[in-house]
Design a protein around this motif. Structure first.
Motif, PDB file in Angstrom:
ATOM      1  N   UNK A 186     -26.993  -9.645 -13.273  1.00 21.60           N
ATOM      2  CA  UNK A 186     -26.533 -10.897 -12.686  1.00 21.60           C
ATOM      3  C   UNK A 186     -27.619 -11.919 -12.422  1.00 21.60           C
ATOM      4  N   UNK A 187     -28.884 -11.530 -12.582  1.00 18.37           N
ATOM      5  CA  UNK A 187     -30.013 -12.430 -12.356  1.00 18.37           C
ATOM      6  C   UNK A 187     -30.348 -13.189 -13.627  1.00 18.37           C
ATOM      7  N   UNK A 188     -30.805 -14.436 -13.473  1.00 18.59           N
ATOM      8  CA  UNK A 188     -31.238 -15.238 -14.616  1.00 18.59           C
ATOM      9  C   UNK A 188     -32.695 -15.634 -14.410  1.00 18.59           C
ATOM     10  N   UNK A 189     -33.564 -15.192 -15.311  1.00 16.18           N
ATOM     11  CA  UNK A 189     -34.980 -15.554 -15.262  1.00 16.18           C
ATOM     12  C   UNK A 189     -35.169 -16.848 -16.060  1.00 16.18           C
ATOM     13  N   UNK A 204     -21.538  -8.365 -14.117  1.00 20.85           N
ATOM     14  CA  UNK A 204     -22.150  -7.730 -12.951  1.00 20.85           C
ATOM     15  C   UNK A 204     -21.142  -6.865 -12.204  1.00 20.85           C
ATOM     16  N   UNK A 205     -19.939  -7.371 -12.009  1.00 19.13           N
ATOM     17  CA  UNK A 205     -18.915  -6.595 -11.314  1.00 19.13           C
ATOM     18  C   UNK A 205     -18.532  -5.344 -12.090  1.00 19.13           C
ATOM     19  N   UNK A 206     -18.442  -5.475 -13.418  1.00 21.05           N
ATOM     20  CA  UNK A 206     -18.103  -4.313 -14.233  1.00 21.05           C
ATOM     21  C   UNK A 206     -19.207  -3.254 -14.147  1.00 21.05           C
ATOM     22  N   UNK A 207     -20.456  -3.686 -14.194  1.00 22.72           N
ATOM     23  CA  UNK A 207     -21.553  -2.746 -14.065  1.00 22.72           C
ATOM     24  C   UNK A 207     -21.516  -2.057 -12.709  1.00 22.72           C
ATOM     25  N   UNK A 208     -21.219  -2.831 -11.676  1.00 23.92           N
ATOM     26  CA  UNK A 208     -21.191  -2.277 -10.324  1.00 23.92           C
ATOM     27  C   UNK A 208     -20.065  -1.263 -10.169  1.00 23.92           C
ATOM     28  N   UNK A 209     -18.873  -1.623 -10.629  1.00 20.80           N
ATOM     29  CA  UNK A 209     -17.709  -0.757 -10.438  1.00 20.80           C
ATOM     30  C   UNK A 209     -17.784   0.515 -11.274  1.00 20.80           C
ATOM     31  N   UNK A 210     -18.524   0.461 -12.413  1.00 26.54           N
ATOM     32  CA  UNK A 210     -18.601   1.617 -13.309  1.00 26.54           C
ATOM     33  C   UNK A 210     -19.865   2.439 -13.106  1.00 26.54           C
ATOM     34  N   UNK A 211     -20.663   2.099 -12.096  1.00 25.01           N
ATOM     35  CA  UNK A 211     -21.917   2.809 -11.874  1.00 25.01           C
ATOM     36  C   UNK A 211     -21.654   4.276 -11.550  1.00 25.01           C
ATOM     37  N   UNK A 212     -22.462   5.131 -12.120  1.00 22.69           N
ATOM     38  CA  UNK A 212     -22.356   6.560 -11.829  1.00 22.69           C
ATOM     39  C   UNK A 212     -22.850   6.823 -10.410  1.00 22.69           C
ATOM     40  N   UNK A 213     -22.339   7.868  -9.772  1.00 20.52           N
ATOM     41  CA  UNK A 213     -22.752   8.175  -8.396  1.00 20.52           C
ATOM     42  C   UNK A 213     -24.256   8.322  -8.220  1.00 20.52           C
ATOM     43  N   UNK A 214     -24.938   8.872  -9.226  1.00 19.06           N
ATOM     44  CA  UNK A 214     -26.390   9.056  -9.126  1.00 19.06           C
ATOM     45  C   UNK A 214     -27.164   7.830  -9.599  1.00 19.06           C
ATOM     46  N   UNK A 215     -26.465   6.768  -9.942  1.00 18.71           N
ATOM     47  CA  UNK A 215     -27.126   5.541 -10.380  1.00 18.71           C
ATOM     48  C   UNK A 215     -26.465   4.341  -9.711  1.00 18.71           C
ATOM     49  N   UNK A 216     -26.181   4.492  -8.423  1.00 19.40           N
ATOM     50  CA  UNK A 216     -25.479   3.447  -7.699  1.00 19.40           C
ATOM     51  C   UNK A 216     -26.445   2.324  -7.334  1.00 19.40           C
ATOM     52  N   UNK A 217     -25.902   1.273  -6.748  1.00 17.98           N
ATOM     53  CA  UNK A 217     -26.714   0.115  -6.392  1.00 17.98           C
ATOM     54  C   UNK A 217     -27.061   0.150  -4.913  1.00 17.98           C
ATOM     55  N   UNK A 218     -28.354  -0.003  -4.635  1.00 18.99           N
ATOM     56  CA  UNK A 218     -28.864   0.097  -3.265  1.00 18.99           C
ATOM     57  C   UNK A 218     -28.838  -1.238  -2.538  1.00 18.99           C
ATOM     58  N   UNK A 219     -28.972  -2.324  -3.304  1.00 19.23           N
ATOM     59  CA  UNK A 219     -29.064  -3.658  -2.705  1.00 19.23           C
ATOM     60  C   UNK A 219     -28.164  -4.612  -3.483  1.00 19.23           C
TER      61      UNK A 219
END
Length: 469
Positions: free
Chosen positions: A209-212, A46-61
């Motif tokens: 990071x979510x587990x269903x 989850x942290x890797x996905x967050x830190x590598x997110x592109x500016x136009x695909x950032x995380x809102x929540x």
């Protein structure tokens, strides 16, 4: 005497040289391969996905919490209903103070719209000194956050340094913490790319990071005795807030207010009755205009819960997760006038899917989620639902697809036989997609109904095109 001084100088020069050489050897050839603390890679992914997110695909929540959170709030629903990219930056048993230390580091470089924190009673207090397992979990969260002076100050104020020195050093800096594990030769490994792919038996899917979960549910008798029991304790939770936590929270809320970041505190849904009583929390909500509190244990008659929604008294299966996520979505929409979006319907003339979501990220479960309301019509009883992944590069096709000269990896779903997750208002099908094709290498994701000599003329849909538009 002069010769002795020269010899002494030469000795110290050699000592410094060999000392620096030893540091270089350790730093280059040993520490990079020394083991880190813990084996759970969900938080790392989850942290890797967050830190590598592109500016136009950032995380809102962003969710900051523990398993109360990452087994409850589904980012796919938040994306479908509000159009917000949500992610869980949580580790198991993470306490609120640890979450705040991590969150303070995040907002130095990122400005999400929403930040969510669990404030359930067990999440509030500093771990007891003798509770080593809980301190271990806090370390797992801290070690993944890059070293900084402010983080070091906060971690130093939080940790019992003398009792858990290794944990403390690791929490401050993952690389420095490896020094304590240099002699753990059995667990040396190269720094492989983190991955979190879940078991087919106990989890529907993992995402951001979510587990269903689809764990074994609690017994019906246990659920009814607990859920319909007398109201829980009304004691104040304020004594569980340490002075350091209060100071840290005020500092954090001042900063988020300046950056116009909305902060939501949640008391997660429990199987047993509970009453939340905190004057401190009420004060934060009153003092800071963008702060809200959502108690998911209020108005339980609004849910359609049963024993199947819980796998223990504080953690949810996916059917329960759907309900609390929808309640969070409704609350966000009301509090902040966040517009809900219309789902893209897939109309197959005789049958409609009212919504869909798919994930093909390489380091998580690949899956397709389909939601519908109506029963399958008799005309489609002998049809199969086909999911076809077309790659940009044909070498990524499965061996079976290559052998059959297919242009896609195909997955066949007998919709009248497949497991359907009942949500009260609709049904959900989740299909795992075991393929080497990922989001970056996908050309087309086609969904259609099929049977030999089909004369119904049903349409097909490219979900990759629909989701990107």
């Amino acid at each position: 005497m002069i010769m002795n001084n020269k010899n002494l100088t030469t000795f110290f020069i050699k000592l410094i040289f060999f000392g620096l050489l030893a540091v270089l050897v350790i730093g280059v050839f040993i520490l990079p391969y020394a083991p880190d603390m813990g084996e759970d890679k969900k938080y790392v992914v989850a942290l890797e996905k967050f830190s590598k997110a592109e500016p136009n695909n950032n995380y809102d929540l962003i969710f900051f919490s523990n398993s109360y959170s990452f087994t409850a709030y589904d980012p796919t629903i938040i994306k479908e209903r509000l159009g917000l990219n949500a992610i869980h930056l949580n580790s198991g048993a993470q306490r609120l103070e640890a979450s705040l230390i991590v969150a303070n580091e995040i907002i130095k470089e990122h400005t999400p719209q929403y930040m969510v924190f669990d404030v359930s009673g067990p999440t509030l207090p500093t771990p007891k000194l003798e509770d080593e397992e809980i301190w271990h979990y806090q370390t797992l969260a801290f070690q993944e956050i890059p070293f900084s002076i402010e983080k070091t100050k906060d971690v130093t104020a939080y940790f019992p340094i003398e009792k858990y020195t290794e944990y403390y050093v690791t929490a401050v800096s993952k690389k420095t913490g490896r020094i304590f594990r240099m002699n753990d030769l059995e667990n040396y490994s190269k720094r492989e790319k983190a991955s979190y792919k879940t078991s087919n038996k106990s989890v529907y899917f993992s995402y951001n990071g979510f587990i269903a979960n689809k764990q074994k549910s609690v017994e019906k008798e246990v659920y009814e005795k607990s859920f319909f029991g007398t109201t829980g304790s009304n004691e104040s939770l304020d004594p569980r807030w340490s002075e350091d936590l209060i100071v840290l929270m005020n500092r954090f809320l001042k900063e988020t207010t300046n950056k116009d970041i909305k902060v939501i505190f949640i008391n997660s849904l429990k199987m047993y009755p509970t009453v939340y009583n905190s004057k401190l929390l009420e004060g934060f909500v009153e003092k800071y205009p963008q702060v809200r509190f959502l108690d998911l244990n209020v108005n339980k008659d609004e849910y359609t819960l049963s024993e199947k929604d819980f796998y223990n008294s504080t953690h949810l299966n996916y059917t329960g997760s759907i309900q609390v996520t929808n309640r969070l979505v409704d609350s966000l929409s009301t509090w902040y006038s966040t517009s809900k979006i219309e789902k893209t319907e897939l109309d197959f003339k005789l049958f409609k899917f009212k919504g869909f979501f798919y994930n093909l990220n390489e380091d998580e479960d690949k899956f397709l989620k389909l939601e519908f309301e109506d029963e399958l019509p008799i005309e489609l009883k002998n049809h199969q639902l086909v999911i076809s992944l077309y790659p940009k590069d044909s070498t990524l096709l499965s061996d079976y697809a290559k052998k059959k000269h297919f242009k896609s990896d195909n997955f066949y779903v007998k919709i009248d036989e497949v497991e359907k997750i009942e949500t009260g208002k609709s049904k959900i099908i989740i299909q795992r997609l075991n393929s080497k094709i990922d989001q970056n290498t996908l050309k087309k994701l086609k969904l259609y109904f099929y049977r030999p000599n089909d004369t119904l003329g049903l349409p097909g849909y490219d979900l990759n095109y629909l989701q990107s538009h």
